[in-house]
Design an enzyme around this catalytic site. Structure first.
Site, short mmCIF file in Angstrom:
data_model
loop_
_atom_site.label_atom_id
_atom_site.label_comp_id
_atom_site.label_asym_id
_atom_site.label_seq_id
_atom_site.Cartn_x
_atom_site.Cartn_y
_atom_site.Cartn_z
N HIS A 72 63.21 65.35 66.74
CA HIS A 72 62.12 64.36 66.69
C HIS A 72 62.49 63.14 67.54
CE1 HIS A 72 59.47 65.70 63.10
NE2 HIS A 72 60.02 66.74 63.70
N TYR A 201 55.35 57.24 58.29
CA TYR A 201 55.64 56.34 57.18
C TYR A 201 54.42 55.42 57.06
CZ TYR A 201 60.62 57.66 57.50
OH TYR A 201 61.82 58.35 57.51
N PRO A 293 65.22 55.80 49.70
CA PRO A 293 65.14 56.84 50.74
C PRO A 293 64.36 56.46 52.00
CG PRO A 293 63.73 57.39 48.89
CD PRO A 293 64.49 56.18 48.48
N LYS A 297 68.66 57.47 54.96
CA LYS A 297 70.08 57.19 55.21
C LYS A 297 71.06 57.85 54.23
CE LYS A 297 69.72 54.90 58.86
NZ LYS A 297 69.45 56.05 59.73
N TYR A 385 67.46 53.48 62.74
CA TYR A 385 66.91 54.76 62.27
C TYR A 385 67.73 55.93 62.80
CZ TYR A 385 63.50 58.12 60.58
OH TYR A 385 62.89 59.15 59.90
P1 FAD Z 1 75.13 64.94 45.69
O1 FAD Z 1 74.22 65.66 46.60
O2 FAD Z 1 74.54 64.26 44.51
O3 FAD Z 1 76.22 65.99 45.22
C1 FAD Z 1 77.11 65.72 44.18
C2 FAD Z 1 77.54 67.03 43.53
O4 FAD Z 1 78.47 66.75 42.49
C3 FAD Z 1 76.38 67.75 42.86
O5 FAD Z 1 76.35 69.08 43.29
C4 FAD Z 1 76.65 67.61 41.38
O6 FAD Z 1 76.17 68.71 40.62
C5 FAD Z 1 78.16 67.52 41.37
N1 FAD Z 1 78.70 66.86 40.17
C6 FAD Z 1 78.19 65.79 39.50
N2 FAD Z 1 78.95 65.48 38.46
C7 FAD Z 1 79.98 66.36 38.46
C8 FAD Z 1 81.10 66.53 37.61
N3 FAD Z 1 81.31 65.75 36.54
N4 FAD Z 1 81.96 67.52 37.90
C9 FAD Z 1 81.77 68.34 38.98
N5 FAD Z 1 80.70 68.21 39.81
C10 FAD Z 1 79.83 67.23 39.55
N6 FAD Z 1 68.23 60.99 50.88
C11 FAD Z 1 67.47 60.91 51.94
O7 FAD Z 1 67.99 60.55 53.01
N7 FAD Z 1 66.14 61.25 51.86
C12 FAD Z 1 65.57 61.70 50.69
O8 FAD Z 1 64.39 62.01 50.63
C13 FAD Z 1 66.35 61.78 49.55
N8 FAD Z 1 65.81 62.18 48.38
C14 FAD Z 1 66.63 62.21 47.29
C15 FAD Z 1 66.10 62.59 46.05
C16 FAD Z 1 66.89 62.62 44.90
C17 FAD Z 1 66.31 63.04 43.55
C18 FAD Z 1 68.26 62.24 45.00
C19 FAD Z 1 69.15 62.25 43.75
C20 FAD Z 1 68.77 61.87 46.24
C21 FAD Z 1 67.97 61.85 47.38
N9 FAD Z 1 68.48 61.48 48.63
C22 FAD Z 1 67.70 61.40 49.70
C23 FAD Z 1 69.84 61.12 48.84
C24 FAD Z 1 70.64 62.30 49.36
O9 FAD Z 1 70.14 63.50 48.86
C25 FAD Z 1 72.05 62.03 48.93
O10 FAD Z 1 72.49 60.86 49.59
C26 FAD Z 1 73.01 63.18 49.19
O11 FAD Z 1 72.69 64.26 48.36
C27 FAD Z 1 74.43 62.73 48.93
O12 FAD Z 1 75.28 63.83 48.91
P2 FAD Z 1 76.54 63.85 47.96
O13 FAD Z 1 77.19 65.15 48.25
O14 FAD Z 1 77.30 62.59 48.10
O15 FAD Z 1 75.96 63.84 46.47
C1 DHB Z 2 62.44 62.79 54.19
C2 DHB Z 2 62.89 61.91 53.25
C3 DHB Z 2 63.07 60.60 53.60
O1 DHB Z 2 63.51 59.73 52.71
C4 DHB Z 2 62.82 60.15 54.87
O2 DHB Z 2 62.97 58.83 55.17
C5 DHB Z 2 62.38 61.03 55.81
C6 DHB Z 2 62.21 62.36 55.46
C7 DHB Z 2 62.23 64.20 53.81
O3 DHB Z 2 62.49 64.57 52.67
O4 DHB Z 2 61.76 64.96 54.65
#
Ligand code: FAD
Ligand code: DHB
Length: 390
Positions: A72, A201, A293, A297, A385
């Site tokens: 994109h 957006y 979100p 980031k 961005y």
């Molecule tokens: P996570 O993906 O949360 O992974 C952590 C892992 O640790 C999980 O698999 C969990 O099950 C595991 N865990 C937790 N506790 C324990 C424990 N006690 N023992 C062992 N394992 C454990 N970011 C965007 O940029 N755009 C979005 O649209 C967006 N939407 C999101 C929607 C939701 C509902 C959430 C929660 C986050 C969203 N994010 C979004 C943020 C993005 O998904 C996260 O920043 C990203 O997942 C971070 O990755 P991570 O591996 O650090 O954490």
């Molecule tokens: C998506 C989520 C976001 O928070 C964003 O800024 C752009 C895209 C997505 O889920 O596709």
């Protein structure tokens, strides 16, 4: 059991760290509370900065995202029904983002880990970590009814916002910064073609909307909703009707509706825990920080933490150097706070702030007018961005 680096959490942070360390010849073991299937069905982020895609290449798992990810070169801000294109490529000297779902990032990393025969304990219950402020950190958990102890040189807390690692640090050793927003995002995924080739957006008096996608045939839409909303109260029909009302006329005309594959509400929060290292425990990704979100980031910050952490650990094992380990927290936090600022700013700019004083609403309008009319401001938006340098 014994490993060099024990990783808690098999989300994108934990899996990517495991892959980078494996390629450098460092042993890891991952403990994950959920099943692999559960981790793969969580619908989350969708936009990868070029730096995140490059890190996936370095980890040897970039082939599918290069083949299937959608490049994109821009996105649109739609303000009260009028669309303004942000030309990322022109404004950043040729950079663009990739649309590739977090579920696919996770799937690619899980497959690479399985192919390399690296150990991951899924469905690990009662995970506890201990003695990470000494030379002998270790963890305990229960898998298939059996109690296990794992000794390690280091522990990487990649276990997300609700994980056990940050919670195990003594409260007086942590400083927490938090802002909770009075609204959330209701997201819907459907096998319908997106309304536009690029993300939109949208700011609207009824609330923010985001039109995103996963492929030319799969759309992801979000609506700003009050925190009091419950997903059960949103039938697909109600969602589509509300989305249509908030879209610009061309997007509303092109909207194709269909049954939802997934629908959920995510609250919006800004959060940072400082520092990100305690002795031999490192926090990475959502375990240490959350952004709203709007700027896409969250996943990208997780990747840059993992880049710094893998470099620090590789340096330690190859050169017996402590420098990367000592600087890990400050290197991460410097980038994290810039992404916190950008995500807060774009969230404040684009959401309906009805509940705030009229003065605030006028400032928001003035800022939008300014940003859209100033090339300097557009460059700042575009530069953030596509992602600040690592
Ligand atoms: P996570 O993906 O949360 O992974 C952590 C892992 O640790 C999980 O698999 C969990 O099950 C595991 N865990 C937790 N506790 C324990 C424990 N006690 N023992 C062992 N394992 C454990 N970011 C965007 O940029 N755009 C979005 O649209 C967006 N939407 C999101 C929607 C939701 C509902 C959430 C929660 C986050 C969203 N994010 C979004 C943020 C993005 O998904 C996260 O920043 C990203 O997942 C971070 O990755 P991570 O591996 O650090 O954490
Ligand atoms: C998506 C989520 C976001 O928070 C964003 O800024 C752009 C895209 C997505 O889920 O596709």
């Amino acid at each position: 059991m014994r490993t060099q680096v024990l990783i808690v959490g098999a989300g994108p942070s934990g899996l990517l760290l495991g892959q980078l360390l494996h390629r450098a010849g460092i042993d890891t073991l991952i403990l994950e509370r959920q099943s692999g299937e559960h981790v793969l069905t969580r619908i989350r982020a969708g936009v990868l900065e070029p730096g995140t895609a490059e890190l996936m290449d370095e980890a040897g798992v970039g082939a599918r995202l290069r083949a299937e990810g959608l490049v994109h070169d821009g996105f649109a801000l739609a303000i009260d029904g009028v669309r303004h294109r942000i030309d990322l490529r022109a404004l950043t000297g040729g950079r663009s983002v990739l649309v590739y779902g977090q579920t696919e990032v996770t799937r690619d990393l899980m497959s690479a880990r399985a192919e390399a025969g690296l150990p991951t304990l899924y469905d690990a219950a009662e995970v506890r970590i201990a003695d990470f402020d000494t030379e002998r950190p270790h963890a305990h958990c229960v898998v298939n009814g059996a109690a296990i102890r794992i000794d390690a040189d280091f522990i990487a807390g990649c276990d997300g916002f609700h994980g056990v690692c940050r919670a195990s640090v003594p409260a007086d050793a942590l400083r927490l910064f938090e802002k909770v927003y009075p609204f959330g995002w209701l997201g819907l995924l459907s096998d319908t073609p997106p309304v536009s080739d690029e993300l939109i957006y949208g700011r609207h008096p009824r609330g923010f909307t985001l039109c995103s996608m996963r492929s030319p045939t799969r759309s992801r839409y979000y609506l700003q909703v009050p925190l009091t909303e419950r997903v059960q109260h949103w039938s697909d029909d109600r969602f589509w009707e509300e989305l249509r009302r908030r879209l610009d006329p061309e997007a509303a005309d092109r909207l194709v509706t269909g049954p939802s594959l997934e629908k959920s509400i995510a609250p919006l929060r800004s959060f940072v825990a400082e520092p990100m290292r305690f002795g031999r425990l490192f926090l990475a990704g959502d375990a240490a920080h959350i952004v709203p979100p709007t700027g896409a980031k969250g996943l990208n910050l997780a990747a840059s933490d993992v880049r710094y952490l893998s470099q620090a650990l590789i340096e330690h094992y190859r050169e017996r150097s402590q420098a990367g380990i000592d600087h890990y927290s400050s290197r991460c936090l410097s980038r994290v706070w810039k992404a916190e600022r950008f995500s807060w700013w774009l969230t404040s700019l684009m959401h309906n702030v009805d509940q705030e004083p009229a003065f605030q609403a006028r400032l928001q309008q003035a800022e939008l007018d300014y940003v859209l009319g100033s090339e300097a401001a557009l460059r700042v938006l575009a530069e953030n961005y596509v992602g600040l340098p690592v």
